[in-house]
Design a protein around this motif. Structure first.
Motif, mmCIF file in Angstrom:
data_model
loop_
_atom_site.group_PDB
_atom_site.id
_atom_site.type_symbol
_atom_site.label_atom_id
_atom_site.label_comp_id
_atom_site.label_asym_id
_atom_site.label_seq_id
_atom_site.Cartn_x
_atom_site.Cartn_y
_atom_site.Cartn_z
ATOM 1 N N ASP A 49 7.091 -13.529 48.490
ATOM 2 C CA ASP A 49 7.138 -14.372 49.873
ATOM 3 C C ASP A 49 6.218 -13.740 50.830
ATOM 4 O O ASP A 49 6.019 -14.515 51.853
ATOM 5 C CB ASP A 49 8.829 -14.306 50.580
ATOM 6 N N SER A 50 5.995 -12.618 50.772
ATOM 7 C CA SER A 50 4.775 -11.901 51.847
ATOM 8 C C SER A 50 3.365 -12.272 51.421
ATOM 9 O O SER A 50 2.777 -11.917 52.006
ATOM 10 C CB SER A 50 5.299 -10.345 52.095
ATOM 11 N N GLY A 51 2.973 -12.849 50.264
ATOM 12 C CA GLY A 51 1.815 -13.501 50.053
ATOM 13 C C GLY A 51 1.263 -12.543 48.563
ATOM 14 O O GLY A 51 0.008 -12.672 48.665
ATOM 15 N N ALA A 52 2.040 -11.881 48.035
ATOM 16 C CA ALA A 52 1.478 -10.987 47.036
ATOM 17 C C ALA A 52 0.838 -11.834 46.028
ATOM 18 O O ALA A 52 1.311 -13.100 45.662
ATOM 19 C CB ALA A 52 2.506 -10.232 46.255
ATOM 20 N N ASP A 53 -0.492 -11.795 45.341
ATOM 21 C CA ASP A 53 -0.820 -12.554 44.265
ATOM 22 C C ASP A 53 -0.384 -12.396 42.971
ATOM 23 O O ASP A 53 -0.590 -11.404 42.417
ATOM 24 C CB ASP A 53 -2.478 -12.206 44.382
ATOM 25 N N VAL A 54 0.231 -13.413 42.617
ATOM 26 C CA VAL A 54 0.928 -13.508 41.253
ATOM 27 C C VAL A 54 -0.035 -13.692 40.212
ATOM 28 O O VAL A 54 0.127 -13.187 38.897
ATOM 29 C CB VAL A 54 2.161 -14.657 41.136
ATOM 30 N N SER A 55 -1.413 -13.802 40.324
ATOM 31 C CA SER A 55 -2.361 -13.904 39.358
ATOM 32 C C SER A 55 -3.154 -12.418 39.471
ATOM 33 O O SER A 55 -4.098 -12.530 38.718
ATOM 34 C CB SER A 55 -3.460 -14.893 39.977
ATOM 35 N N TYR A 56 -2.661 -11.548 40.043
ATOM 36 C CA TYR A 56 -3.182 -10.112 40.212
ATOM 37 C C TYR A 56 -3.265 -9.517 38.764
ATOM 38 O O TYR A 56 -2.420 -9.359 38.064
ATOM 39 C CB TYR A 56 -2.494 -9.218 41.191
ATOM 40 N N PHE A 57 -4.565 -8.963 38.385
ATOM 41 C CA PHE A 57 -4.761 -8.082 37.385
ATOM 42 C C PHE A 57 -4.880 -6.428 37.781
ATOM 43 O O PHE A 57 -5.700 -6.321 38.599
ATOM 44 C CB PHE A 57 -5.873 -8.495 36.664
ATOM 45 N N ASP A 58 -4.100 -5.852 37.184
ATOM 46 C CA ASP A 58 -4.218 -4.365 37.491
ATOM 47 C C ASP A 58 -5.368 -3.686 36.696
ATOM 48 O O ASP A 58 -6.283 -4.259 36.193
ATOM 49 C CB ASP A 58 -2.988 -3.362 37.170
ATOM 50 N N SER A 59 -5.476 -2.316 37.085
ATOM 51 C CA SER A 59 -6.823 -1.580 36.484
ATOM 52 C C SER A 59 -6.837 -1.960 35.015
ATOM 53 O O SER A 59 -7.854 -1.565 34.467
ATOM 54 C CB SER A 59 -6.539 -0.237 36.841
ATOM 55 N N ASP A 60 -5.757 -1.885 34.343
ATOM 56 C CA ASP A 60 -5.841 -2.162 32.916
ATOM 57 C C ASP A 60 -5.928 -3.816 32.099
ATOM 58 O O ASP A 60 -6.086 -3.952 31.160
ATOM 59 C CB ASP A 60 -4.506 -1.614 32.121
ATOM 60 N N GLY A 61 -6.164 -4.688 33.336
ATOM 61 C CA GLY A 61 -6.225 -5.927 32.918
ATOM 62 C C GLY A 61 -5.005 -6.727 32.708
ATOM 63 O O GLY A 61 -5.010 -7.596 32.099
ATOM 64 N N ILE A 62 -3.947 -6.271 33.293
ATOM 65 C CA ILE A 62 -2.741 -6.871 32.946
ATOM 66 C C ILE A 62 -1.924 -7.543 34.166
ATOM 67 O O ILE A 62 -2.124 -6.611 35.234
ATOM 68 C CB ILE A 62 -1.574 -5.690 32.462
ATOM 69 N N THR A 63 -1.496 -8.590 34.039
ATOM 70 C CA THR A 63 -0.717 -9.160 35.075
ATOM 71 C C THR A 63 0.550 -8.906 35.204
ATOM 72 O O THR A 63 1.261 -8.488 34.154
ATOM 73 C CB THR A 63 -1.057 -10.715 35.079
ATOM 74 N N PRO A 64 1.216 -9.122 36.586
ATOM 75 C CA PRO A 64 2.703 -8.980 36.625
ATOM 76 C C PRO A 64 3.555 -9.625 35.420
ATOM 77 O O PRO A 64 4.557 -9.237 35.107
ATOM 78 C CB PRO A 64 3.122 -9.629 37.955
ATOM 79 N N LEU A 65 3.149 -11.007 35.331
ATOM 80 C CA LEU A 65 3.913 -11.728 34.157
ATOM 81 C C LEU A 65 3.736 -11.170 32.690
ATOM 82 O O LEU A 65 4.537 -10.935 32.086
ATOM 83 C CB LEU A 65 3.240 -13.296 34.047
#
Length: 328
Positions: A25-41
């Motif tokens: 709701d605050s605008g966090a990017d659900v397509s984000y990749f972390d430093s290991d190349g892993i998404t939240p999904l």
């Protein structure tokens, strides 16, 4: 570093729904990749957090994003045995591909667009047929698969149609069943010439039609068994051919095709197996997918000199489709 993205990954790993929703709701990017190349999904799929997966998908998280090791969220769910999450992601993938067909536009047997294939010079060897860009059109490791396809489409005898000759693996196998007639459609001029030089035009029950299948439909009849395996075409072309099946396949006849759909990713392949089965069902055909192990056929040496590995999975799912309508 995207702090909100990191917090989103953490909430996904821990299965904390309230925190996850607040971040979205605050605008966090659900397509984000972390430093290991892993998404939240991917994180939530790997750990089996079904509700988190649903929330992320609803927020627009890409179901088909890939990690550096070429794994999607669905692959993680499969690997760790999270059946509920797997089915959620499978349904999301099927729905997305029905509407958008994004993978279909990127993937075909050789991995990129081959619109100029028919004008391309090709090379023949004992174990492969290659285009001028060192991409394999057909390879000898497919021989047991082609023999299984031939057995399926020839199971009722009668009149057989094959679209795409290639190395002649499936047609050689079809001939062993002595069909009443055996029609072969081949579009590449060099393959066609090689067929004639190899004596295919002199076989009593064989009829060769030279041209793209889309251009020679008026020359085709109706058949008891049909096999389809073209090179340089996309899923849309396969789908277009399926629209012709009611005219080409006799009631009770058997249809099969080379199932190389997304052969480089296990989960995408499952999505497309389900998708093609669903689309064939809508046309009146029931499809059985028969698992055939192929790992032993595919040592690294198989791909020596080949630029693109169009198949990287341990199991091949051989499709066998038959009309589910009442016989006329």
């Amino acid at each position: 570093m995207d702090n909100q993205g990191e917090l989103l990954c953490e909430a996904a790993r821990n299965g904390v729904l309230d925190k996850l929703r607040a971040l979205i709701d605050s605008g966090a990017d659900v397509s984000y990749f972390d430093s290991d190349g892993i998404t939240p999904l991917m994180h939530s799929a790997r750990l089996g957090h079904a509700e988190v997966v649903k929330v992320l998908l609803e927020a627009g998280a890409p179901w088909n994003a890939l990690s550096p090791s070429n794994l999607s969220a669905g692959d993680f769910a499969m690997e760790f045995g999270h059946q509920e999450v797997f089915e959620i992601l499978l349904n999301a993938g099927i729905q997305a591909e029905l509407i958008l067909g994004t993978i279909a536009r990127k993937e075909n047997k050789n991995g990129d667009s081959s619109g100029d294939y028919l004008e391309d010079r090709i090379s023949f060897s004992e174990d492969k047929l290659m285009d001028s860009d060192s991409k394999a059109i057909m390879m000898a490791w497919e021989k047991p698969l082609m023999e299984a396809h031939a057995k399926a489409v020839c199971s009722g005898g009668g009149h057989i149609l094959n679209i795409g000759f290639g190395m002649g693996l499936v047609d050689t196998a079809i001939q062993q069943y002595s069909p009443a007639t055996h029609t072969i459609v081949e579009a590449h001029p060099e393959v066609y010439e090689r067929m004639l030089h190899s004596g295919w035009g002199e076989k009593n029950n064989v009829k060769i039609i030279f041209g793209r299948w889309q251009d020679v439909l008026s020359q085709l009849g109706s058949y008891d068994g049909i096999f389809f395996d073209t090179y340089g075409e996309y899923y849309e072309d396969l789908r277009e051919f399926h629209q012709q099946l009611p005219k080409l396949l006799k009631s009770g006849g058997i249809y099969s095709f080379f199932n190389g759909l997304c052969g480089g990713n296990a989960f995408f392949h499952v999505v497309y197996c389900h998708l093609v089965s669903l689309e064939l069902e809508n046309l009146g055909y029931s499809t059985q997918l028969i698992p055939l192990p192929v790992k032993d056929c595919l040592g690294e040496e198989v791909w020596d000199g080949v630029r693109h590995k169009y198949w990287q999975l341990d199991t091949y799912y051989l499709p066998v489709s038959q009309s589910i309508r009442d016989s006329d």
